[in-house]
Design an enzyme around this catalytic site. Structure first.
Site, PDB file in Angstrom:
ATOM      1  CD  GLU A  34      -2.764  -1.121   2.521  1.00 43.00           C
ATOM      2  OE1 GLU A  34      -3.322  -0.049   2.773  1.00 43.00           O
ATOM      3  OE2 GLU A  34      -2.925  -2.144   3.199  1.00 43.00           O
ATOM      4  CG  ASP A  35      -0.828   4.234   1.112  1.00 41.96           C
ATOM      5  OD1 ASP A  35      -1.601   3.488   0.504  1.00 41.96           O
ATOM      6  OD2 ASP A  35      -1.208   5.058   1.950  1.00 41.96           O
ATOM      7  CB  CYS A  73      -6.252   1.867  -1.241  1.00 45.12           C
ATOM      8  SG  CYS A  73      -7.397   2.458   0.012  1.00 45.12           S
ATOM      9  CG  ASP A 244      -2.780   0.308  -2.736  1.00 43.72           C
ATOM     10  OD1 ASP A 244      -1.814   1.079  -2.589  1.00 43.72           O
ATOM     11  OD2 ASP A 244      -3.587   0.062  -1.809  1.00 43.72           O
ATOM     12  CG  HIS A 245      -2.336   4.505  -3.949  1.00 43.93           C
ATOM     13  ND1 HIS A 245      -1.584   5.268  -3.078  1.00 43.93           N
ATOM     14  CD2 HIS A 245      -3.262   3.893  -3.182  1.00 43.93           C
ATOM     15  CE1 HIS A 245      -2.054   5.130  -1.852  1.00 43.93           C
ATOM     16  NE2 HIS A 245      -3.068   4.292  -1.883  1.00 43.93           N
TER      17      HIS A 245
END
Length: 628
Positions: A34-35, A73, A244-245
C-alpha cells in the site's frame, strides 16, 4: 477432490477435459503493498534499503512504466480485482458502495472454476461486496498452505499494510512496523525529497519514515519468498509484486501525477512457464502497464482467457495483445471532498483535465491534514515562505488542462498546456481522454447523488450508461462537462442546456455558469427556475452559481433545505457549497450547527457532511473543533 479428479481423468485418458495446462500449471502469488511508489533499489533509488525486492527483480522482470487507475486504494483495487475501470463500474468514489451486474465480477471466480485454490490475506476494499465464490478463503489466516490437496495449483494474495500512510503519520504504528529496522539517515533520505514539499526537519522526518516502512515491507516480502523456497515451490510459482498507488503523502496519494499513480511492478516467472522473450532474469520492460491488467494477466498465465467485457489486457503469457498506447486514470470523491480529475499518460507526456478547476489543489480533508507533511505545507502557506514548487500547488484554483513532459520534468512542475511547441501532444491526449470517456462510459461525470439513485433503479451503476441510449447519453454528459470549462464564450450555450431533459446535463450547465461567477450574471433569469429543479443536486449547483454571481440570498434557502432534508450525497454537495461561500454563509449558521451533530441516519459515510460543516464552522467562528 482435486487429486481425485486428476487421477480419474488420467486413468480414463481424459486429461484433455481439464482446463488448458491443468496438469502442469503455475502457482501464482501476489505480494501487494500500500501507498508506495517505485522507491526501491532496483528502480535506481540509491537511498532505498530493499535487498530482497531487488533480488526478486534480478531474478525476474522489473516493469518501468506501471500505473494504477487511481491515486488511492479502494478505487484502484476495484479496478485490479475486476479488470474494469472504477469509473465504468461506479466504484470511483472513496468509501462508496456499488452493486455489480451479474456478468461482471472478480477474475478469481474463473481461476477457481479452473481448479485453482484462491486465497486473499486479507485486504479487499473493492467498493462492492465480493460475490460468493470469489475466494476459497479471504481472511488474515488465508494462505496457499491451507489448500486441501498439495498438488492443487493456487493463486494467493498477501497484502502488506505497514507502509500505508498511517504507518508514517501514526507514531505507535510506525514504531510497531519498523521494529528491528534501523532508521534511515534523514539527511540521506532528503536527497530524494520532492521539491513540492518544504525542505524542513519535519518533512525530512516524514520522508525518512516513508523509506523506513518500505524497508519493513522488504523484510515482509522476503519472508514470503523464503516460504516458497522452503516449501520447494519457488520453481513452480510466479511471483508478482505491486503497490496499489503511489506514496502515502500529499500531492502523491489521491493525485493523478507520476507521484500518485506510478508504482513498482516486479514479476518473477520460473523458466518453464515463460513465454518467448518474457521473464528473463534481470530484464526491464518499458511497456505501459495498467494494474487493471493484473487480473487478465493472471488468467492468461493460468491458460485462461478473460471475459469479453474486461477492459484490462494481459501483458504476459502466450498470445498477448499489442502494448498499450495510453494509461488512463481518474480521481473522484476523496472522502468528504469532490474533485473530478482525469488523466492520460503515454510514453512521454501526461495530460490532466480538471473538471472542477475552481477548487484548490489542496482541499481541506480530515485524513491527510493529520499528516506532518501536510501541516508543514499549511505552515508555509500561512507564513508566506513557500518555495515556488510548494506554492504551485497552494493556488486557490487549477488550470482546466495540464500537460507535462514527464521525461524532462519528472516532478511535473512545468505545465505545457499553453505552450505552442507541445500543441500536437496536447490535442492528441485531449482526444484520447474524450474518446476514453465515451468508450468506457465514465459514470464519474454523473454527480454522485444522481448516480446512486439511477443505479438503484437500473440494478447497477454500470447499467446506467450501458443501456440502449447509453452511448449517446454519455456523449451529451461529456460534452456538457467540457462546456462547463469553456469560459465566458460558452455562457449562452450553457443557458440552453439548462432546459435539457437529462439532470446530469443540467447539473454541468449550472456548474459551468457558476464557474463564470460575475460573468454569468446575465444568465440569472434562466438559472432562477433551476433553483426548483426536480433533482436536488442540480438545485445545489444552481445555488452555487447564484452565490458566485454575488446573490447569496438566492442560494442559501436552497442549500439549507438540502442540507437539512436531502439524501446522503445531496447533503454533502450542499455542505461543500456552504463551506465555499465563507462569510456569505453566516445566515445559515443555525442549519450548519444542527447538521454538524451526528444524527441516527448519519452512519459511516454520513460523517463526511459533518466533516465539511465542522471545517466551515471553524473557519467562520475562529474555532478549532475536531470530528472523526
Amino acid at each position: 477432490m482435486w487429486r481425485f479428479f486428476r487421477v480419474l481423468a488420467a486413468f480414463a485418458g481424459l486429461l484433455w477435459l481439464l482446463p488448458a495446462g491443468a496438469a502442469d500449471r503455475p502457482n501464482i502469488v501476489w505480494l501487494s503493498a500500500e501507498d508506495i511508489g517505485p522507491h526501491l533499489g532496483c528502480y535506481g533509488d540509491a537511498e532505498a534499503r530493499t535487498p530482497r525486492l531487488d533480488r526478486l527483480a534480478a531474478e525476474g522482470t522489473r516493469f518501468a512504466r506501471a500505473y494504477t487507475t487511481a491515486g488511492v486504494c479502494a478505487p484502484s483495487r476495484s479496478a485490479i480485482i475486476t479488470g474494469m475501470y472504477q469509473t465504468s463500474l461506479g466504484t470511483q468514489h472513496m468509501r462508496g458502495k456499488a452493486s455489480l451486474p451479474v456478468h461482471i465480477g472478480p477474475f478469481t471466480v474463473a481461476l477457481r472454476a479452473a481448479g485453482y485454490y484462491c486465497t486473499n490475506n486479507s485486504k479487499t476494499d473493492y467498493q462492492f461486496d465480493a460475490p460468493a465464490g470469489t475466494w476459497d478463503e479471504s481472511s488474515n489466516r488465508a494462505h496457499w498452505k491451507n489448500r486441501p490437496e498439495p498438488d492443487q495449483p493456487f493463486f494467493a494474495v498477501f497484502n502488506y499494510t505497514g507502509c500505508h500512510e498511517s504507518g508514517i503519520e501514526n507514531e505507535e504504528k510506525y514504531r510497531s512496523v519498523t521494529e528491528g529496522i534501523a532508521p534511515i539517515d534523514r539527511a540521506a533520505a532528503a536527497k530524494t525529497l520532492p521539491p513540492y514539499y518544504p525542505d524542513t526537519p519535519v518533512t525530512r522526518e516524514d520522508w525518512g519514515r516513508y523509506y523506513d516502512v518500505i524497508a519493513a515491507l522488504d523484510r515482509w516480502a522476503g519472508e514470503h519468498l523464503a516460504g516458497l523456497e522452503e516449501a520447494g515451490l519457488a520453481d513452480d510459482t510466479i511471483v508478482i509484486f505491486w503497490s496499489d498507488h503511489g506514496a502515502g503523502l500529499p500531492r502523491a496519494k489521491r493525485w493523478l501525477y507520476e507521484s500518485g499513480t506510478r508504482v513498482p511492478l516486479i514479476v518473477r516467472i520460473p523458466e518453464r512457464f515463460r513465454a518467448a522473450g518474457q521473464g528473463a532474469p534481470g530484464s526491464v520492460d518499458e511497456r505501459l502497464v495498467s494494474l487493471m491488467d493484473l487480473g487478465p494477466t493472471a488468467l492468461r498465465l493460468a491458460g485462461l482467457d478473460a471475459p469479453g467485457h474486461v477492459q484490462g489486457q494481459a501483458f504476459l503469457g502466450a498470445g498477448i495483445p499489442a502494448p498499450r498506447a495510453y494509461i488512463h486514470g481518474a480521481r473522484d470523491r476523496m472522502d468528504e471532498r469532490y474533485d473530478i480529475i482525469r488523466m492520460v499518460r503515454d510514453a512521454k507526456y501526461r495530460y490532466i483535465r480538471n473538471y472542477e478547476p475552481f477548487k484548490p489543489y489542496y482541499q481541506y480533508m480530515n485524513t491527510p491534514e493529520k499528516g506532518a507533511t501536510m501541516r508543514e505545507i499549511r505552515r508555509a502557506q500561512a507564513e508566506g515562505d513557500a518555495a515556488p514548487a510548494v506554492a504551485l500547488f497552494l493556488a486557490d484554483r487549477k488550470p482546466f488542462e495540464e500537460l507535462y513532459d514527464v521525461e524532462n520534468d519528472p516532478h511535473e512542475l512545468r505545465n505545457l498546456a499553453e505552450d505552442p511547441a507541445h500543441r500536437e501532444a496536447l490535442e492528441r491526449l485531449r482526444r484520447a481522454h474524450l474518446d476514453w470517456v465515451a468508450e468506457t462510459r465514465d459514470t464519474g461525470l454523473i454527480p454522485e447523488p444522481l448516480l446512486v439513485a439511477e443505479a438503484e433503479a437500473a440494478g447497477s451503476a454500470w447499467a446506467v450508461l450501458n443501456g440502449p441510449d447509453g452511448a449517446a447519453r454519455m456523449e451529451r454528459i461529456r460534452d456538457a462537462a467540457s462546456l462547463a470549462l469553456a469560459g465566458a464564450g460558452a455562457r449562452e450555450r450553457l443557458v440552453g442546456l439548462l432546459a435539457d431533459p437529462d439532470p446530469a446535463v443540467r447539473y454541468w450547465a449550472a456548474t459551468g455558469l457558476g464557474n463564470l461567477g460575475a460573468a454569468a450574471a446575465g444568465a440569472g433569469a434562466a438559472l432562477r427556475p433551476i433553483l426548483e429543479d426536480p433533482a436536488p443536486v442540480v438545485r445545489v449547483a444552481a445555488a452555487r452559481a447564484f452565490a458566485r454571481m454575488g446573490e447569496p440570498e438566492a442560494a442559501l434557502p436552497v442549500l439549507v433545505a438540502v442540507v437539512d432534508g436531502g439524501a446522503q450525497w445531496e447533503r454533502l454537495h450542499a455542505a461543500i457549497v456552504l463551506d465555499e461561500m465563507e462569510e456569505d454563509a453566516l445566515p445559515a449558521l443555525d442549519a450548519m450547527r444542527r447538521n454538524k451533530a451526528y444524527r441516527e441516519e448519519m452512519v459511516a459515510q454520513g460523517k463526511y457532511t459533518v466533516r465539511v460543516l465542522n471545517r466551515a464552522l471553524n473557519e467562520l467562528l475562529g474555532t478549532n473543533e475536531t470530528v472523526d
